[in-house]
Every structure is written in structure tokens, then in C-alpha cells.
Design a protein around this motif. Structure first.
Motif, PDB file in Angstrom:
ATOM      1  N   ALA A 133       0.943  -1.335  -0.038  1.00 26.15           N
ATOM      2  CA  ALA A 133      -0.052   0.181  -0.165  1.00 26.15           C
ATOM      3  C   ALA A 133       1.061   1.456   0.070  1.00 26.15           C
ATOM      4  CB  ALA A 133      -0.891   0.169   1.125  1.00 26.15           C
ATOM      5  N   ASN A 134      -0.069   2.370  -1.046  1.00 28.24           N
ATOM      6  CA  ASN A 134       1.048   3.689  -0.675  1.00 28.24           C
ATOM      7  C   ASN A 134       2.399   3.471  -1.100  1.00 28.24           C
ATOM      8  OD1 ASN A 134       1.298   6.601  -0.919  1.00 28.24           O
ATOM      9  ND2 ASN A 134       1.883   6.358   1.270  1.00 28.24           N
ATOM     10  N   ASN A 135       2.283   2.030  -1.733  1.00 25.12           N
ATOM     11  CA  ASN A 135       4.698   2.231  -2.780  1.00 25.12           C
ATOM     12  C   ASN A 135       5.328   1.478  -1.627  1.00 25.12           C
ATOM     13  OD1 ASN A 135       3.741   2.631  -5.052  1.00 25.12           O
ATOM     14  ND2 ASN A 135       4.419   4.909  -4.704  1.00 25.12           N
ATOM     15  N   LYS A 136       4.131   0.954  -0.217  1.00 22.14           N
ATOM     16  CA  LYS A 136       5.503   0.507   0.903  1.00 22.14           C
ATOM     17  C   LYS A 136       4.692  -0.863   0.782  1.00 22.14           C
ATOM     18  CE  LYS A 136       4.532   4.029   3.360  1.00 22.14           C
ATOM     19  NZ  LYS A 136       4.426   4.761   3.937  1.00 22.14           N
ATOM     20  N   GLY A 137       5.678  -2.062   1.311  1.00 24.47           N
ATOM     21  CA  GLY A 137       5.747  -3.289   1.348  1.00 24.47           C
ATOM     22  C   GLY A 137       4.586  -2.945   3.878  1.00 24.47           C
ATOM     23  N   TYR A 138       3.952  -4.193   3.969  1.00 25.12           N
ATOM     24  CA  TYR A 138       3.666  -3.697   5.113  1.00 25.12           C
ATOM     25  C   TYR A 138       3.554  -5.712   5.681  1.00 25.12           C
ATOM     26  CZ  TYR A 138       2.375   0.710   5.147  1.00 25.12           C
ATOM     27  OH  TYR A 138       2.331   2.534   5.206  1.00 25.12           O
ATOM     28  N   VAL A 139       3.936  -6.468   6.657  1.00 24.27           N
ATOM     29  CA  VAL A 139       4.583  -7.330   6.857  1.00 24.27           C
ATOM     30  C   VAL A 139       3.967  -7.268   7.982  1.00 24.27           C
ATOM     31  CG1 VAL A 139       5.875  -9.208   6.816  1.00 24.27           C
ATOM     32  CG2 VAL A 139       5.660  -6.869   4.823  1.00 24.27           C
ATOM     33  N   THR A 158      13.795   0.370  -1.465  1.00 18.41           N
ATOM     34  CA  THR A 158      15.961  -0.417  -0.582  1.00 18.41           C
ATOM     35  C   THR A 158      15.663  -1.256  -0.097  1.00 18.41           C
ATOM     36  OG1 THR A 158      14.849   1.117   1.502  1.00 18.41           O
ATOM     37  CG2 THR A 158      15.902   2.139  -0.538  1.00 18.41           C
ATOM     38  N   ASN A 159      14.237  -2.032   0.182  1.00 22.34           N
ATOM     39  CA  ASN A 159      13.965  -3.321   1.077  1.00 22.34           C
ATOM     40  C   ASN A 159      14.864  -3.423   2.702  1.00 22.34           C
ATOM     41  OD1 ASN A 159      13.170  -4.663  -1.248  1.00 22.34           O
ATOM     42  ND2 ASN A 159      15.422  -5.595  -1.510  1.00 22.34           N
ATOM     43  N   ALA A 160      14.247  -2.042   2.480  1.00 25.54           N
ATOM     44  CA  ALA A 160      15.297  -2.040   4.866  1.00 25.54           C
ATOM     45  C   ALA A 160      13.830  -1.536   5.520  1.00 25.54           C
ATOM     46  CB  ALA A 160      15.698  -0.914   4.665  1.00 25.54           C
ATOM     47  N   VAL A 161      13.369  -2.778   6.556  1.00 22.60           N
ATOM     48  CA  VAL A 161      12.633  -2.356   7.011  1.00 22.60           C
ATOM     49  C   VAL A 161      12.399  -0.386   8.108  1.00 22.60           C
ATOM     50  CG1 VAL A 161      11.429  -2.591   9.447  1.00 22.60           C
ATOM     51  CG2 VAL A 161      11.914  -4.445   7.865  1.00 22.60           C
ATOM     52  N   THR A 162      11.691   0.629   7.593  1.00 17.91           N
ATOM     53  CA  THR A 162      11.749   1.533   7.212  1.00 17.91           C
ATOM     54  C   THR A 162      11.335   1.621   9.602  1.00 17.91           C
ATOM     55  OG1 THR A 162       9.582   1.985   6.200  1.00 17.91           O
ATOM     56  CG2 THR A 162      11.859   2.415   5.832  1.00 17.91           C
ATOM     57  N   LYS A 163      10.336   1.027   9.498  1.00 17.70           N
ATOM     58  CA  LYS A 163       9.097   1.665  10.969  1.00 17.70           C
ATOM     59  C   LYS A 163       8.595   0.217  11.273  1.00 17.70           C
ATOM     60  CE  LYS A 163       5.688   4.336  12.929  1.00 17.70           C
ATOM     61  NZ  LYS A 163       4.941   5.542  12.138  1.00 17.70           N
ATOM     62  N   THR A 164       8.077  -0.020  12.040  1.00 17.79           N
ATOM     63  CA  THR A 164       7.291  -1.426  13.340  1.00 17.79           C
ATOM     64  C   THR A 164       5.942  -0.565  14.164  1.00 17.79           C
ATOM     65  OG1 THR A 164       9.014  -1.232  14.974  1.00 17.79           O
ATOM     66  CG2 THR A 164       8.969  -2.892  13.112  1.00 17.79           C
ATOM     67  N   ILE A 165       5.132  -1.103  13.605  1.00 14.71           N
ATOM     68  CA  ILE A 165       3.232  -0.863  13.951  1.00 14.71           C
ATOM     69  C   ILE A 165       3.229  -0.974  15.089  1.00 14.71           C
ATOM     70  CG2 ILE A 165       1.438   0.262  13.530  1.00 14.71           C
ATOM     71  CD1 ILE A 165       2.666   0.278  10.381  1.00 14.71           C
ATOM     72  N   ALA A 166       2.838  -1.462  16.197  1.00 10.19           N
ATOM     73  CA  ALA A 166       2.075  -2.461  17.557  1.00 10.19           C
ATOM     74  C   ALA A 166       0.759  -2.705  16.709  1.00 10.19           C
ATOM     75  CB  ALA A 166       2.699  -0.748  18.182  1.00 10.19           C
ATOM     76  N   VAL A 167       0.812  -3.978  16.785  1.00 16.22           N
ATOM     77  CA  VAL A 167      -0.672  -3.928  17.018  1.00 16.22           C
ATOM     78  C   VAL A 167      -1.197  -5.029  17.486  1.00 16.22           C
ATOM     79  CG1 VAL A 167      -0.647  -3.690  13.809  1.00 16.22           C
ATOM     80  CG2 VAL A 167      -0.369  -5.601  14.707  1.00 16.22           C
ATOM     81  N   GLY A 168      -1.750  -5.758  17.392  1.00 15.19           N
ATOM     82  CA  GLY A 168      -2.600  -6.599  19.143  1.00 15.19           C
ATOM     83  C   GLY A 168      -1.911  -8.053  18.599  1.00 15.19           C
ATOM     84  N   ASN A 178      -8.618   1.064   0.197  1.00 11.65           N
ATOM     85  CA  ASN A 178      -8.997   2.633   0.121  1.00 11.65           C
ATOM     86  C   ASN A 178      -8.324   3.203   1.087  1.00 11.65           C
ATOM     87  OD1 ASN A 178     -12.156   1.786  -1.399  1.00 11.65           O
ATOM     88  ND2 ASN A 178     -13.057   1.858   0.616  1.00 11.65           N
ATOM     89  N   ASN A 179      -6.954   3.208   0.708  1.00 10.65           N
ATOM     90  CA  ASN A 179      -5.732   4.009   1.304  1.00 10.65           C
ATOM     91  C   ASN A 179      -5.666   3.137   2.778  1.00 10.65           C
ATOM     92  OD1 ASN A 179      -3.412   5.471   1.248  1.00 10.65           O
ATOM     93  ND2 ASN A 179      -4.748   7.418   1.619  1.00 10.65           N
ATOM     94  N   LYS A 180      -6.113   2.699   2.921  1.00 10.63           N
ATOM     95  CA  LYS A 180      -6.155   2.332   4.432  1.00 10.63           C
ATOM     96  C   LYS A 180      -5.190   0.005   4.401  1.00 10.63           C
ATOM     97  CE  LYS A 180      -7.559   5.650   7.364  1.00 10.63           C
ATOM     98  NZ  LYS A 180      -8.127   6.028   5.665  1.00 10.63           N
ATOM     99  N   VAL A 181      -4.965   0.357   5.921  1.00 15.22           N
ATOM    100  CA  VAL A 181      -4.588  -1.456   5.340  1.00 15.22           C
ATOM    101  C   VAL A 181      -5.102  -2.086   7.358  1.00 15.22           C
ATOM    102  CG1 VAL A 181      -1.941  -3.307   6.181  1.00 15.22           C
ATOM    103  CG2 VAL A 181      -2.347  -0.763   4.809  1.00 15.22           C
ATOM    104  N   ILE A 194      -4.814   0.579  10.094  1.00  8.46           N
ATOM    105  CA  ILE A 194      -3.168   1.260   9.800  1.00  8.46           C
ATOM    106  C   ILE A 194      -3.406   2.262   8.622  1.00  8.46           C
ATOM    107  CG2 ILE A 194      -0.748   1.528   9.165  1.00  8.46           C
ATOM    108  CD1 ILE A 194      -0.387  -1.336  10.733  1.00  8.46           C
ATOM    109  N   ASN A 195      -2.985   4.041   9.209  1.00  8.82           N
ATOM    110  CA  ASN A 195      -2.977   4.685   7.713  1.00  8.82           C
ATOM    111  C   ASN A 195      -1.286   4.751   7.151  1.00  8.82           C
ATOM    112  OD1 ASN A 195      -2.825   7.256   6.687  1.00  8.82           O
ATOM    113  ND2 ASN A 195      -3.796   7.841   7.685  1.00  8.82           N
ATOM    114  N   PRO A 196      -1.772   3.800   5.600  1.00 11.79           N
ATOM    115  CA  PRO A 196      -0.717   3.890   5.275  1.00 11.79           C
ATOM    116  C   PRO A 196       0.363   5.306   4.990  1.00 11.79           C
ATOM    117  CG  PRO A 196      -2.159   3.377   3.702  1.00 11.79           C
ATOM    118  CD  PRO A 196      -2.813   3.833   5.508  1.00 11.79           C
ATOM    119  N   THR A 197      -0.214   6.382   5.250  1.00  7.35           N
ATOM    120  CA  THR A 197       0.762   7.629   4.801  1.00  7.35           C
ATOM    121  C   THR A 197       1.187   8.348   6.193  1.00  7.35           C
ATOM    122  OG1 THR A 197      -1.315   8.643   3.555  1.00  7.35           O
ATOM    123  CG2 THR A 197       0.277   9.724   4.384  1.00  7.35           C
ATOM    124  N   SER A 198       0.651   7.861   7.020  1.00  7.00           N
ATOM    125  CA  SER A 198       1.545   8.598   8.850  1.00  7.00           C
ATOM    126  C   SER A 198       1.899   6.800   9.160  1.00  7.00           C
ATOM    127  CB  SER A 198       0.278   8.702   9.365  1.00  7.00           C
ATOM    128  OG  SER A 198      -0.835   7.956   9.941  1.00  7.00           O
TER     129      SER A 198
END
Length: 362
Positions: A133-139, A158-168, A178-181, A194-198
Motif C-alpha cells: 500500500a502506498n508503494n510500501k510493504g506491510y508485513v 531499498t528493501n529496508a524496514v523503516t518502521k514497525t507498528i504495534a498492533v494486537g 481505500n488507502n487503509k491497511v 493502519i493509515n499508510p500515509t502516517s
């Protein structure tokens, strides 16, 4: 200069130019132009085979639908090395295949048409599934078998992990819409949005116990399949007094609210493996060792199975609506893929690698 020699040279030049043109862009019998394939695996079905736990023999098989042939162990064949331990899922984006290898804690990247290796993303923690989504991978990453999981954000350039998002707890499958994950947290009763913009969790939706899979239907509504919360007695049987049945929950992504809930009767059985057909008007899932088909307009769950057989995983080809079932055969030998037509009748089968569980249709 001899005029005939000039003419012959001129004609030879035309002939050679035409030959080069025809060899690079040939016509089929109908007269239409045939574009050369980008690789041997450009068009067909990729089968995810988990392999045996801790044996490092997970693989991808390729089914050619036209010739009805199988190329097994595609990654090993093209790269002379195995994928790794427990191949969980595969995602294709911009002619790149991202293969999530769960117990090896990595994603192998390959050309989606030739399966030649293009790189590896390492240092993930029990990764499960990926969307773009938004030209990024979410794993999704479990991180551990207890406690909250997370979603890794990958820069696909770059295949680099740029951030991690805490979920459940124990995040499983995820879906971009619709631009959401949307992420189902199978160890609890929530869906993280998840909002893939922020790259932040925008909201958390409460559904029912143990959501395990989700799809978007023809009306762009989200269907979440919940296995139900299971509690166990001292003898490891399910305590029906404290457990809950599984359910289908339909969400409105415009408001992130529940629109409908269809509840199963059994507290011991857990529905799973939710997929949809190409039109998005039929849902398929497994329940009690059988495959069921559900229309998105139905107001009650069907009690008659569509396919009276249990599979390790199922999928539906969006082009011809053939249903694929992966038979793991107890993980003792090569698995099988069985195909069924849209009426539920068996068509044919293919031998693949160990533990076929997921399908990607190209």
C-alpha cells in the motif's frame, strides 16, 4: 555496378529486417500479435508449500494451467538453494515476488517471472503475511507467541524496514483497501486499521474472538472470519461453558463499524481460510473439515457444505473461478492440489511439495 546485384542486396536487406522483426514480435494463428513471455513463471498459479517445521524444506510450486504441468521447488531450481523453514505466504508487486519465510525470519525477494533471487529482507520476527500500500510493504510479525505483535513497514526501493507498528496479539492476514491497511489480530478480538500515509494505527475495531482472515467483497465491504474464543479444560478438551462460537463479521470501511454478524452454532469448531471469487460476490471458507460457499447477500449461514473435504488451505482463481484445495497429506510426503469447478465438482489434481497452503494466481 550491376543493377541486378543492387536489387538483390536491397531485397536481402528487406528480408533480414523483416526476419528480425518477426522473430521479436510474432503473430499467432489468428493474426494477432503475441508478446513474448517475461519468464517461464509469468502466467499460472504459484503454490506456497510450507514444508516440515525446522526442516528448511518449504518451497514454491508452479502450475501451468495451459499445459497442466507442475514445476516443483521453483526457487531451489532457479537459485540452487532452498527458501528456508516454513514458507508462509507470497505477494507479487511490480514483477517482484516477496516470499515470507516464517521460521527463518526473513522475506526472500525474486523476479516473479523467472524466480531468480533479487535479495533478502532479514531480521524479521516470525513474519506471516504481506500487502503493498502506498508503494510500501506491510508485513505482520507475531514477534512471540504471546503479547502484542507488530507490522513491519518496508521501503520497496531499498528493501529496508523503516518502521514497525504495534498492533494486537498474533496479527495474521492483512488487506489494503481505500488507502487503509486492515490487520486481523488472531490472539484477541480486534482489527487494527493502519493509515499508510502516517504509518500509524488510526483506529482499532472490535469484532469477535480470534479473527483469522478477511476479504473485500463486490460492494467494497470487509468480511472478517472469526474462529471464536476457545478455552480448555485440564484434559485439553474445549470448555464449552466459557468458549464462544466462530462468526462472520461484515464491516463498513467507510465508518469502520460492524454492519452484520453471522454466528456459527458450534463452540468447538473454528471456521478459517476465508477467500472470495473474482467477482467478489461469493465467499469460501473451511469449517468442520469441509468447504462452504456463502453469498454476500445471504442473511444466514449455509448448513450444506460446498465441498465435502478438508484441506490445509484453499484459493479461488479469479479468472475462471476454479477452487483450489491444498492437501498436505499429513506432511509425510509430497502434497497435492485438487481443483474443483464452480459447481463444486472435482476437475483434476497435481502433485506439489510438502504442505500446500496458499495460492497466488497470475
Amino acid at each position: 555496378m550491376n543493377k541486378n546485384l543492387v536489387n538483390r542486396s536491397f531485397l536481402l536487406g528487406i528480408y533480414l529486417t523483416g526476419s528480425i522483426f518477426l522473430s521479436s514480435c510474432q503473430d499467432d494463428d489468428s493474426g494477432s500479435t503475441v508478446t513474448p513471455l517475461k519468464g517461464a513463471y509469468e502466467s499460472g498459479v504459484l503454490v506456497v508449500n510450507e514444508g516440515n517445521f525446522q526442516k528448511g524444506n518449504g518451497e514454491i510450486s508452479f502450475i501451468n494451467k495451459q499445459s497442466k504441468t507442475v514445476v516443483d521447488d521453483v526457487f531451489l531450481t532457479e537459485n540452487n538453494r532452498p527458501l528456508g523453514d516454513v514458507v508462509q505466504s507470497i505477494t507479487v508487486n511490480n514483477d517482484k515476488a516477496y516470499v515470507v519465510v516464517n521460521n527463518s525470519n526473513k522475506i526472500e525477494i525474486a523476479d516473479a517471472n523467472t524466480f531468480k533471487s533479487l535479495g533478502v529482507i532479514n531480521n524479521l520476527q516470525l513474519p506471516r503475511y504481506m500487502v503493498v500500500a502506498n508503494n510500501k510493504g506491510y508485513v505482520t510479525e507475531w514477534v512471540s507467541f504471546s503479547g502484542n505483535g507488530r507490522v513491519a513497514v518496508i521501503d520497496l526501493a531499498t528493501n529496508a524496514v523503516t518502521k514497525t507498528i504495534a498492533v494486537g496479539v498474533l496479527p495474521e492476514k492483512l488487506l489494503a483497501l481505500n488507502n487503509k491497511v486492515y490487520v486481523v489480530n488472531s490472539g484477541e478480538n480486534t482489527v487494527s486499521v493502519i493509515n499508510p500515509t502516517s504509518d500509524a494505527v488510526e483506529t482499532t475495531i472490535t469484532v469477535d474472538g480470534s479473527p483469522n482472515s478477511l476479504v473485500a467483497d463486490a460492494n467494497k465491504k470487509l468480511w472478517v472470519l472469526c474462529g471464536g474464543e476457545k478455552n480448555y479444560n485440564s484434559d485439553y478438551t474445549i470448555d464449552e461453558n466459557t468458549s464462544t462460537p466462530g462468526s462472520f463479521v461484515r464491516l463498513n470501511p467507510a465508518t469502520n463499524t460492524k454492519e452484520a454478524t453471522l454466528t456459527f452454532t458450534s463452540k468447538t469448531l473454528s471456521p478459517g481460510d476465508l477467500v472470495a471469487n473474482g467477482a467478489g460476490n461469493k465467499l469460501y471458507y473451511q469449517y468442520g473439515g469441509k468447504v462452504y460457499q456463502q453469498d454476500i447477500t445471504a442473511t444466514a449461514l449455509l448448513t450444506t457444505p460446498f465441498i465435502n473435504r478438508n484441506f490445509y488451505g484453499i484459493g479461488v482463481d479469479p479468472t475462471d473461478n476454479l477452487i483450489y484445495g491444498g492437501d498436505a497429506g499429513g506432511f509425510a510426503a509430497a502434497g497435492k492440489v485438487v481443483r474443483f469447478n464452480p459447481t463444486g465438482a472435482a476437475v483434476d489434481s497435481f502433485t506439489v511439495s510438502i504442505g500446500p497452503s496458499e495460492f497466488l494466481f497470475k
